[in-house]
Write a protein that holds these residues in place. Sequence first.
Motif, PDB file in Angstrom:
ATOM      1  N   LYS A 384      -1.178 -10.931   2.515  1.00  0.00           N
ATOM      2  CA  LYS A 384      -1.270  -9.596   1.933  1.00  0.00           C
ATOM      3  C   LYS A 384       0.101  -9.157   1.432  1.00  0.00           C
ATOM      4  O   LYS A 384       1.125  -9.414   2.085  1.00  0.00           O
ATOM      5  N   SER A 385       0.122  -8.498   0.259  1.00  0.00           N
ATOM      6  CA  SER A 385       1.381  -8.080  -0.351  1.00  0.00           C
ATOM      7  C   SER A 385       1.523  -6.560  -0.339  1.00  0.00           C
ATOM      8  O   SER A 385       0.519  -5.835  -0.383  1.00  0.00           O
ATOM      9  N   PHE A 386       2.789  -6.122  -0.348  1.00  0.00           N
ATOM     10  CA  PHE A 386       3.088  -4.691  -0.283  1.00  0.00           C
ATOM     11  C   PHE A 386       4.216  -4.355  -1.239  1.00  0.00           C
ATOM     12  O   PHE A 386       5.102  -5.181  -1.503  1.00  0.00           O
ATOM     13  N   ASN A 387       4.177  -3.105  -1.743  1.00  0.00           N
ATOM     14  CA  ASN A 387       5.244  -2.688  -2.654  1.00  0.00           C
ATOM     15  C   ASN A 387       6.379  -1.958  -1.928  1.00  0.00           C
ATOM     16  O   ASN A 387       7.401  -1.657  -2.517  1.00  0.00           O
ATOM     17  N   GLN A 388       6.172  -1.680  -0.634  1.00  0.00           N
ATOM     18  CA  GLN A 388       7.210  -1.022   0.146  1.00  0.00           C
ATOM     19  C   GLN A 388       7.530  -1.836   1.398  1.00  0.00           C
ATOM     20  O   GLN A 388       6.620  -2.340   2.067  1.00  0.00           O
ATOM     21  N   LYS A 389       8.802  -1.923   1.702  1.00  0.00           N
ATOM     22  CA  LYS A 389       9.243  -2.698   2.863  1.00  0.00           C
ATOM     23  C   LYS A 389       8.706  -2.089   4.159  1.00  0.00           C
ATOM     24  O   LYS A 389       8.325  -2.803   5.088  1.00  0.00           O
ATOM     25  N   GLY A 390       8.680  -0.736   4.201  1.00  0.00           N
ATOM     26  CA  GLY A 390       8.194  -0.052   5.398  1.00  0.00           C
ATOM     27  C   GLY A 390       6.747  -0.383   5.710  1.00  0.00           C
ATOM     28  O   GLY A 390       6.379  -0.623   6.872  1.00  0.00           O
ATOM     29  N   HIS A 391       5.902  -0.423   4.666  1.00  0.00           N
ATOM     30  CA  HIS A 391       4.491  -0.764   4.842  1.00  0.00           C
ATOM     31  C   HIS A 391       4.338  -2.213   5.320  1.00  0.00           C
ATOM     32  O   HIS A 391       3.482  -2.514   6.156  1.00  0.00           O
ATOM     33  N   PHE A 392       5.186  -3.083   4.771  1.00  0.00           N
ATOM     34  CA  PHE A 392       5.161  -4.499   5.161  1.00  0.00           C
ATOM     35  C   PHE A 392       5.501  -4.654   6.646  1.00  0.00           C
ATOM     36  O   PHE A 392       4.837  -5.386   7.387  1.00  0.00           O
ATOM     37  N   GLU A 393       6.550  -3.940   7.094  1.00  0.00           N
ATOM     38  CA  GLU A 393       6.991  -4.032   8.488  1.00  0.00           C
ATOM     39  C   GLU A 393       5.917  -3.510   9.448  1.00  0.00           C
ATOM     40  O   GLU A 393       5.702  -4.087  10.519  1.00  0.00           O
ATOM     41  N   VAL A 394       5.262  -2.406   9.051  1.00  0.00           N
ATOM     42  CA  VAL A 394       4.174  -1.861   9.877  1.00  0.00           C
ATOM     43  C   VAL A 394       3.022  -2.861   9.965  1.00  0.00           C
ATOM     44  O   VAL A 394       2.436  -3.073  11.045  1.00  0.00           O
ATOM     45  N   HIS A 399      -0.055  -8.334  13.456  1.00  0.00           N
ATOM     46  CA  HIS A 399      -0.095  -9.732  13.878  1.00  0.00           C
ATOM     47  C   HIS A 399       0.676  -9.959  15.178  1.00  0.00           C
ATOM     48  O   HIS A 399       0.245 -10.735  16.036  1.00  0.00           O
ATOM     49  N   THR A 400       1.813  -9.293  15.291  1.00  0.00           N
ATOM     50  CA  THR A 400       2.664  -9.519  16.481  1.00  0.00           C
ATOM     51  C   THR A 400       2.200  -8.688  17.679  1.00  0.00           C
ATOM     52  O   THR A 400       2.540  -9.009  18.824  1.00  0.00           O
ATOM     53  N   GLY A 401       1.444  -7.615  17.402  1.00  0.00           N
ATOM     54  CA  GLY A 401       1.011  -6.731  18.483  1.00  0.00           C
ATOM     55  C   GLY A 401       2.126  -5.826  18.995  1.00  0.00           C
ATOM     56  O   GLY A 401       1.964  -5.139  20.009  1.00  0.00           O
ATOM     57  N   GLU A 402       3.237  -5.813  18.284  1.00  0.00           N
ATOM     58  CA  GLU A 402       4.398  -5.006  18.699  1.00  0.00           C
ATOM     59  C   GLU A 402       4.095  -3.513  18.550  1.00  0.00           C
ATOM     60  O   GLU A 402       3.554  -3.075  17.536  1.00  0.00           O
ATOM     61  N   LYS A 403       4.445  -2.752  19.589  1.00  0.00           N
ATOM     62  CA  LYS A 403       4.311  -1.292  19.567  1.00  0.00           C
ATOM     63  C   LYS A 403       5.614  -0.688  20.086  1.00  0.00           C
ATOM     64  O   LYS A 403       5.739  -0.386  21.287  1.00  0.00           O
TER      65      LYS A 403
END
Length: 486
Positions: A384-394, A399-403
Amino acid sequence: MAFIKEESEDTKMEFIKEEIEDIKIGETFRVKQEDTEEQTDLMALKEENEVMNEMDENDQYKNHPDFTTGEKTFSCSQTEKTSSRKRAKKTGTRRNFTCQQCGKSFAEKIHLERHMRVHTGEKPYTCQQCGNQFTLKGSLNRHMRIHTGERPYRCPQCGRSFSCKGHLKAHMRVHTREKPFVCQECGNRFTLNGSLKMHMRIHTGEKPYTCHQCGNTFAQKVSLKRHMIIHTGEKPYTCPQCGKSFSQKLSLNRHMRIHDGEKPFACQQCGRSFNIKGNLKAHMRIHTKKSLFTCQQCGISFTQKESFNTHIKIHTKEKPYTCQQCGKSFDQHKNFKDHMRIHSGEKPYMCTQCGKSFNQKRNFKDHMKIHSGEQPYTCPQCGKSFNQKGHFEVHIRIHTGEKPFTCQQCGKLFNQIGILNRHRITHNGEKPFTCQQCGKSFNRKEILKRHMRVHTGERPFTCGHCGKSFGYKIALKCHMSIHVCE
């Protein structure tokens, strides 16, 4: 008697000849003196007039080729040296005038008298137009060119003119790339002696220029002048295209590159271009992998000082920038400025394609990717692709389950800070979003938006089967069950 008369005439002729030679040397010295004064080093070429007015008179004597500390204290030309030797040979002794204060010796009394002005501070030559005073006549003559506008010294390569010969000589090093002044501490080379002197203050820590209003000290006079604008609030440099004003000309020049799109500083390794030289320098550290700034508390290193300073505030929890309207504090001045636009309603970043305006540059940049279709951030796991880095990181946290965001009251974890902020409201009962029409309050902005449809009558959710519209998504879902039964 004939012998005595002959000897008397010889002595008389020798005295007259010696006196004539003294006058010659005095005149030659005066011409040489005025020539050499023009070659005094500059603090900077663009500040030539100011520097020449405020030049340290001690340096004029110190650097003058006709004043040295050795026994041979005077040298103008080969002819004068010959005359001096002849005179010394005839008289048997050489006249020596020594300064009682510093021990310097001079061949002529007039030179000693001129030198004494260094100690007495006497400045007998006054400009009739502005009242500035000078110890040497040559300095006054040079100063007068400021008023007359005379620039008799022209560069043969680029045609630029200068009021002083020394300025032209210094300018020629731009073409020859000559850097004759070397720092003995670090080996850096400079085209001007004045530049070397300013550089030496880095090693010595000397800061001779003090602001009388706040006590801040500076190594360079130009830095003090720039600083003083903070107190006066003066912004004399205005952009002719957008009307924005700046306190420094350099800032205006840099700003103009936004309008013309100029990026004159290119990386030789990857070809990336920058509109500010400092950004190129910071970028080069990516290639050299050089980290100049290391945090002493956690060991993280940074290539840019600004990033390092921002990081330090995490440990100190310092938030020096406070909004006077709502009391909110910020650790970075940039964030504070962005916040202030919420109150002022200013939206300086406008999309030329759709006319939408933004109060933050990063939001504007993200918006522009909608028009370009650019989605530079791609998830390596699902594609999946994103135009914003913040959206990509979220997204990656799915996948990682990080909270990483924790509620301090109940310990609940969240993968987005926005969701955490919404959750906090459930604990304090705060309802900051109020309807301007009926006064009803809500704890979330999206609930207020949904509520507003009651007043506006907006029905954005339309059934694809029968065309019926609804104000809420859940109402559309309920309606769709009718078609499913059919």
